[in-house]
Scaffold this motif. Sequence first.
Motif, PDB file in Angstrom:
ATOM      1  N   ASN A   1      20.845  -7.533  -3.975  1.00 31.48           N
ATOM      2  CA  ASN A   1      20.685  -6.805  -5.242  1.00 31.48           C
ATOM      3  C   ASN A   1      19.226  -6.554  -5.614  1.00 31.48           C
ATOM      4  OD1 ASN A   1      23.599  -6.740  -6.560  1.00 31.48           O
ATOM      5  ND2 ASN A   1      23.352  -8.771  -5.643  1.00 31.48           N
ATOM      6  N   TRP A   2      18.337  -6.559  -4.618  1.00 35.41           N
ATOM      7  CA  TRP A   2      16.922  -6.356  -4.919  1.00 35.41           C
ATOM      8  C   TRP A   2      16.632  -4.924  -5.388  1.00 35.41           C
ATOM      9  CZ3 TRP A   2      12.802  -9.329  -5.690  1.00 35.41           C
ATOM     10  CH2 TRP A   2      12.886 -10.667  -5.321  1.00 35.41           C
ATOM     11  N   THR A   3      17.414  -3.972  -4.915  1.00 39.57           N
ATOM     12  CA  THR A   3      17.206  -2.591  -5.359  1.00 39.57           C
ATOM     13  C   THR A   3      17.457  -2.464  -6.853  1.00 39.57           C
ATOM     14  OG1 THR A   3      17.876  -1.782  -3.186  1.00 39.57           O
ATOM     15  CG2 THR A   3      17.884  -0.200  -4.999  1.00 39.57           C
ATOM     16  N   GLU A   4      18.466  -3.157  -7.353  1.00 41.16           N
ATOM     17  CA  GLU A   4      18.754  -3.127  -8.792  1.00 41.16           C
ATOM     18  C   GLU A   4      17.668  -3.846  -9.578  1.00 41.16           C
ATOM     19  OE1 GLU A   4      22.336  -4.282 -11.928  1.00 41.16           O
ATOM     20  OE2 GLU A   4      22.623  -4.542  -9.773  1.00 41.16           O
ATOM     21  N   VAL A   5      17.136  -4.918  -9.014  1.00 37.57           N
ATOM     22  CA  VAL A   5      16.035  -5.617  -9.683  1.00 37.57           C
ATOM     23  C   VAL A   5      14.864  -4.674  -9.891  1.00 37.57           C
ATOM     24  CG1 VAL A   5      14.308  -7.447  -9.422  1.00 37.57           C
ATOM     25  CG2 VAL A   5      16.682  -7.901  -8.832  1.00 37.57           C
ATOM     26  N   TYR A   6      14.510  -3.949  -8.837  1.00 38.41           N
ATOM     27  CA  TYR A   6      13.356  -3.054  -8.925  1.00 38.41           C
ATOM     28  C   TYR A   6      13.632  -1.879  -9.866  1.00 38.41           C
ATOM     29  CZ  TYR A   6       9.296  -0.372  -7.421  1.00 38.41           C
ATOM     30  OH  TYR A   6       8.115   0.320  -7.397  1.00 38.41           O
ATOM     31  N   SER A   7      14.804  -1.313  -9.794  1.00 35.30           N
ATOM     32  CA  SER A   7      15.112  -0.140 -10.611  1.00 35.30           C
ATOM     33  C   SER A   7      15.175  -0.494 -12.096  1.00 35.30           C
ATOM     34  CB  SER A   7      16.433   0.482 -10.160  1.00 35.30           C
ATOM     35  OG  SER A   7      17.502  -0.437 -10.312  1.00 35.30           O
ATOM     36  N   ARG A   8      15.591  -1.693 -12.439  1.00 30.43           N
ATOM     37  CA  ARG A   8      15.752  -2.059 -13.845  1.00 30.43           C
ATOM     38  C   ARG A   8      14.525  -2.730 -14.446  1.00 30.43           C
ATOM     39  NH1 ARG A   8      21.091  -5.123 -15.435  1.00 30.43           N
ATOM     40  NH2 ARG A   8      20.019  -4.797 -17.435  1.00 30.43           N
ATOM     41  N   LEU A   9      13.705  -3.383 -13.628  1.00 35.40           N
ATOM     42  CA  LEU A   9      12.637  -4.203 -14.187  1.00 35.40           C
ATOM     43  C   LEU A   9      11.232  -3.747 -13.823  1.00 35.40           C
ATOM     44  CD1 LEU A   9      14.159  -7.745 -13.425  1.00 35.40           C
ATOM     45  CD2 LEU A   9      14.559  -6.296 -15.425  1.00 35.40           C
ATOM     46  N   SER A  10      11.065  -2.943 -12.780  1.00 36.15           N
ATOM     47  CA  SER A  10       9.720  -2.639 -12.284  1.00 36.15           C
ATOM     48  C   SER A  10       8.894  -1.805 -13.257  1.00 36.15           C
ATOM     49  CB  SER A  10       9.807  -1.916 -10.939  1.00 36.15           C
ATOM     50  OG  SER A  10      10.478  -0.679 -11.077  1.00 36.15           O
ATOM     51  N   HIS A  11       9.544  -1.092 -14.178  1.00 35.45           N
ATOM     52  CA  HIS A  11       8.786  -0.313 -15.156  1.00 35.45           C
ATOM     53  C   HIS A  11       8.219  -1.202 -16.255  1.00 35.45           C
ATOM     54  CE1 HIS A  11      12.622  -0.819 -17.221  1.00 35.45           C
ATOM     55  NE2 HIS A  11      11.990  -0.515 -18.351  1.00 35.45           N
ATOM     56  N   ARG A  12       8.690  -2.442 -16.309  1.00 33.44           N
ATOM     57  CA  ARG A  12       8.283  -3.343 -17.394  1.00 33.44           C
ATOM     58  C   ARG A  12       7.346  -4.456 -16.919  1.00 33.44           C
ATOM     59  NH1 ARG A  12       6.444  -6.154 -20.243  1.00 33.44           N
ATOM     60  NH2 ARG A  12       7.016  -6.978 -22.284  1.00 33.44           N
ATOM     61  N   CYS A  13       7.448  -4.862 -15.664  1.00 37.29           N
ATOM     62  CA  CYS A  13       6.610  -5.971 -15.172  1.00 37.29           C
ATOM     63  C   CYS A  13       6.419  -5.840 -13.673  1.00 37.29           C
ATOM     64  CB  CYS A  13       7.248  -7.325 -15.518  1.00 37.29           C
ATOM     65  SG  CYS A  13       8.715  -7.716 -14.542  1.00 37.29           S
ATOM     66  N   TYR A  14       5.501  -6.630 -13.151  1.00 41.98           N
ATOM     67  CA  TYR A  14       5.299  -6.722 -11.704  1.00 41.98           C
ATOM     68  C   TYR A  14       6.475  -7.478 -11.078  1.00 41.98           C
ATOM     69  CZ  TYR A  14       0.350  -5.412 -12.300  1.00 41.98           C
ATOM     70  OH  TYR A  14      -0.826  -4.748 -12.591  1.00 41.98           O
ATOM     71  N   ILE A  15       7.065  -6.908 -10.042  1.00 41.27           N
ATOM     72  CA  ILE A  15       8.108  -7.587  -9.263  1.00 41.27           C
ATOM     73  C   ILE A  15       7.455  -8.032  -7.957  1.00 41.27           C
ATOM     74  CG2 ILE A  15      10.378  -7.399  -8.208  1.00 41.27           C
ATOM     75  CD1 ILE A  15      10.400  -7.198 -11.236  1.00 41.27           C
ATOM     76  N   ILE A  16       7.249  -9.336  -7.810  1.00 39.16           N
ATOM     77  CA  ILE A  16       6.463  -9.890  -6.709  1.00 39.16           C
ATOM     78  C   ILE A  16       7.384 -10.627  -5.745  1.00 39.16           C
ATOM     79  CG2 ILE A  16       4.514 -11.362  -6.098  1.00 39.16           C
ATOM     80  CD1 ILE A  16       3.791  -8.926  -7.791  1.00 39.16           C
ATOM     81  N   GLY A  17       7.092 -10.489  -4.452  1.00 41.52           N
ATOM     82  CA  GLY A  17       7.810 -11.216  -3.416  1.00 41.52           C
ATOM     83  C   GLY A  17       6.936 -12.296  -2.798  1.00 41.52           C
ATOM     84  N   ASP A  18       7.474 -13.522  -2.755  1.00 43.97           N
ATOM     85  CA  ASP A  18       6.760 -14.635  -2.132  1.00 43.97           C
ATOM     86  C   ASP A  18       7.626 -15.237  -1.030  1.00 43.97           C
ATOM     87  OD1 ASP A  18       5.144 -16.716  -1.450  1.00 43.97           O
ATOM     88  OD2 ASP A  18       5.355 -17.825  -3.313  1.00 43.97           O
TER      89      ASP A  18
END
Length: 397
Positions: A244-261
């Motif tokens: 579900n990472w695509t949904e994470v990016y589509s819903r949250l990336s306009h509001r904050c940094y989505i970082i992968g570790d």
Amino acid sequence: MEDSPIPCRTQSERKRSGNKINSGTHSTVDRNLSSDKLSRPVTISPIDYDDHILATSIAIAQCAGIACRQPTYAHISQLLHGQVQEKYIMPIPISIVFSRTKSSGKLKFVKEVLIFPAIDIPYIDGLRNIIEVYQHLGRLSIKAPLNKTITDMGSYAPAIDKFEQINDMLREACTHAHLEFGKDIFMGIKCASDEIYDTDKSRYEKQQNVFKSSKEMIDLYHDLLERYPALMMITDALHKEDDNWTEVYSRLSHRCYIIGDKLYSQDVETNAKNMEKILTSGVIARLNKSMMVSDMINAANVYVSRDQHLIISDNYSPEDCTFAVDLAVGLQARFLQLGGPGRSEWTCKYNRLAEIWHNLHDDNRLEAIPVHPVPKEVVLEDQSPEELNKTGSSNNS
């Protein structure tokens, strides 16, 4: 001149000297013990050469900089770009202030809490601000249920049951430092998705005995972003095996940094392929003992070419090693993630960061840090520009 005769010792003197064991001589018992030790098989532990790869590579890079009569960050930048850079962009410092331990309360999905300064103020002031907030958090621990034990990352380990406690403690610390939380200081969280994810049930243990699905976790993050404007970074929002990472990016990336570790591995080529299907805003590149400086330079080229913000973090942190700071400056990283300034191995890195800034500032070789791409307005497909302007004006009022 004739040689003087050697004086003879009496028999009693010879006996007394024979009973004394001088340094460098061995008695019969000592000789037997020594022969026993020599007869025993000698076990030699195998050498783990991976533990020395990074240290050797760092030493070579630093020596090369000295040979070229330039700082280490300048030499790394020359290796990256193929020529000496005239201007540099300083990385935004991130400080880890809270870390979760086994006795850190019921809130399980937050592993670390980070703070970083605003970029519309002088860089050295922003660096000073995050240190002052960290210090005030330590002073507030007398009144708040905050464990003053300093972890290896230099962070505090408070007992947190609700996310509101994190926000309240940081806001109060900012108030004591005469700063505005959400304007002068921003917050980020690193999620413990790799620890709380049940692969069999595909569910996350958000709190103790409280389980959430992937979509419910995304709803939770969306709600936190709406309620807490100071939250501007989420790391490892979901498990790396979650789809579900695509949904994470589509819903949250306009509001904050989505970082992968933990989402990404140490293999750069594998990460480059995964970035085509897993959308993130940035990636954390960590120094570890089994890699070389050239590996980090190659990774920086790949990640930046994929429109990823580069975040340099340091797992290899001897007390006097500040190489990660030079690496972040040389690679023009967006962020530099450090532990809290409560331990000497992290304090020296903050000092090195300030030293580099002063040197570049005095030589007029600094460029302004680009503005944050988040938060930003989202235009819906069925929303006209006129309706968007009306919405914006009503929000501003």
